[in-house]
Design an enzyme around this catalytic site. Structure first.
Site, PDB file in Angstrom:
ATOM      1  N   LYS A   1      56.713  11.904  46.491  1.00 26.43           N
ATOM      2  CA  LYS A   1      56.072  13.219  46.517  1.00 26.43           C
ATOM      3  C   LYS A   1      54.941  13.249  45.496  1.00 26.43           C
ATOM      4  O   LYS A   1      55.170  13.042  44.312  1.00 26.43           O
ATOM      5  CB  LYS A   1      57.101  14.311  46.233  1.00 26.43           C
ATOM      6  CG  LYS A   1      58.217  14.358  47.285  1.00 26.43           C
ATOM      7  CD  LYS A   1      59.251  15.414  46.979  1.00 26.43           C
ATOM      8  CE  LYS A   1      60.038  15.100  45.737  1.00 26.43           C
ATOM      9  NZ  LYS A   1      61.206  16.003  45.557  1.00 26.43           N
TER      10      LYS A   1
ATOM     11  N   THR B   1      57.131  27.479  42.628  1.00 28.93           N
ATOM     12  CA  THR B   1      57.517  26.171  43.155  1.00 28.93           C
ATOM     13  C   THR B   1      58.952  25.806  42.783  1.00 28.93           C
ATOM     14  O   THR B   1      59.350  24.646  42.901  1.00 28.93           O
ATOM     15  CB  THR B   1      56.559  25.091  42.622  1.00 28.93           C
ATOM     16  OG1 THR B   1      56.540  25.150  41.181  1.00 28.93           O
ATOM     17  CG2 THR B   1      55.149  25.303  43.145  1.00 28.93           C
TER      18      THR B   1
ATOM     19  N   GLY C   1      62.522  24.941  43.138  1.00 25.42           N
ATOM     20  CA  GLY C   1      63.359  24.469  44.229  1.00 25.42           C
ATOM     21  C   GLY C   1      62.640  23.791  45.366  1.00 25.42           C
ATOM     22  O   GLY C   1      63.238  23.541  46.423  1.00 25.42           O
ATOM     23  N   THR C   2      61.367  23.431  45.178  1.00 28.08           N
ATOM     24  CA  THR C   2      60.645  22.797  46.286  1.00 28.08           C
ATOM     25  C   THR C   2      61.236  21.436  46.660  1.00 28.08           C
ATOM     26  O   THR C   2      61.285  21.077  47.836  1.00 28.08           O
ATOM     27  CB  THR C   2      59.153  22.627  45.942  1.00 28.08           C
ATOM     28  OG1 THR C   2      59.031  22.006  44.654  1.00 28.08           O
ATOM     29  CG2 THR C   2      58.443  23.961  45.927  1.00 28.08           C
ATOM     30  N   GLY C   3      61.684  20.672  45.651  1.00 30.84           N
ATOM     31  CA  GLY C   3      62.286  19.374  45.961  1.00 30.84           C
ATOM     32  C   GLY C   3      63.577  19.511  46.735  1.00 30.84           C
ATOM     33  O   GLY C   3      63.822  18.773  47.699  1.00 30.84           O
ATOM     34  N   CYS C   4      64.414  20.454  46.329  1.00 36.89           N
ATOM     35  CA  CYS C   4      65.659  20.724  47.060  1.00 36.89           C
ATOM     36  C   CYS C   4      65.350  21.133  48.499  1.00 36.89           C
ATOM     37  O   CYS C   4      65.993  20.670  49.456  1.00 36.89           O
ATOM     38  CB  CYS C   4      66.442  21.846  46.386  1.00 36.89           C
ATOM     39  SG  CYS C   4      66.829  21.590  44.652  1.00 36.89           S
TER      40      CYS C   4
END
Length: 266
Positions: free
Chosen positions: A175, A207, A209-212
């Protein structure tokens, strides 16, 4: 039939990350969400103030209870909390190698709180990476897994993506949100080569929690039967929409959450 997707991750009481974000994402993507909890956290949009780890034996019991009763279409693994839990998850899932695993190596919270000690990083690399259909690190996480400098350009992203595949993951989604500039390119590295997924940077602080959310969206799409490359494209587009619509929410005064149901709520 509607796909059943399992999240193995920690809890975020503010609802923007962790299993709360995972379950929202599974629902928004038209799948049935389930969760086995690895840790309780005390956190909000400004940061993490406490972590209470679930005993590893009970993590295993949660996973076993689901597989004893439910047909699982895909699995997302997020925060593992400690080395014992990492090993326990791996031991539990070795009985279900037919179920694709999306591994999000959650190491540091958005506010900077470290969520994974060094021995747990090593356990993740040794025991969980070989089970991953796709690993989804941001650039600092990729660097930590490789004990390398954080990638600052596309060439370094390609090199580190290939190196992470060499550690055992079938595929790696690097990412690129930490790169400087107006673009947010992500890189999918597989046995067939690499593919760039371009995206414009969205000017927002929301942003959390964007990875989750991204890893959960990928798991949902894979669980619905899509090939990995197609699942990643759809998931990236979904997350971009969730970030772009995040100002429709009013949650906290720090890094706000994305709008998981942006396409469903008027």
């Amino acid at each position: 039939m509607i796909a059943n997707i399992l999240s193995i991750a920690g809890s975020d009481p503010s609802g923007g990350a962790g299993i709360q974000a995972d379950l929202k994402t599974f629902s928004a993507r038209g799948t049935y969400g389930m969760a086995a909890m690895t840790a309780l956290t005390a956190q909000n949009t400004q940061g993490v103030t406490g972590v209470h780890e679930v005993p590893s034996a009970f993590v295993a019991e949660q996973i076993a209870a689901i597989f004893d009763d439910v047909s699982v279409s895909a699995i997302k693994i997020g925060m593992i909390a400690n080395a014992s839990i990492a090993i326990t998850i791996a031991d539990s899932l070795r009985h279900h190698v037919e179920v694709p695993v999306v591994l999000d190596p959650v190491m540091v919270a958005k506010g900077g709180h470290r969520l994974l000690p060094e021995d747990a990083v090593e356990a993740l690399k040794e025991h969980l990476l070989p089970l991953a259909a796709v690993l989804t690190p941001n650039l600092p996480e990729a660097a930590a897994l490789l004990d390398a400098d954080v990638a600052t350009n596309r060439e370094a992203m390609i090199a580190q993506g290939n190196a992470l595949r060499g550690l055992g993951a079938q595929a790696v989604l690097m990412k690129g949100g930490h790169l400087e500039g107006d673009d947010c390119p992500d890189l999918l590295v597989t046995a067939l080569g690499h593919q760039w997924l371009e995206g414009a940077r969205i000017d927002t602080e929301n942003t959390h929690g964007t990875g989750c959310t991204l890893s959960s969206a990928i798991a949902a799409e894979i669980g619905k039967g899509l090939a990995l490359a197609e699942a990643v494209v759809i998931a990236k587009d979904y997350v971009a929409g969730a970030i772009a619509a995040s100002d429709r929410l009013s949650v906290g005064s720090g890094h706000g959450p994305t709008h998981h149901f942006h396409a469903l709520w008027p």
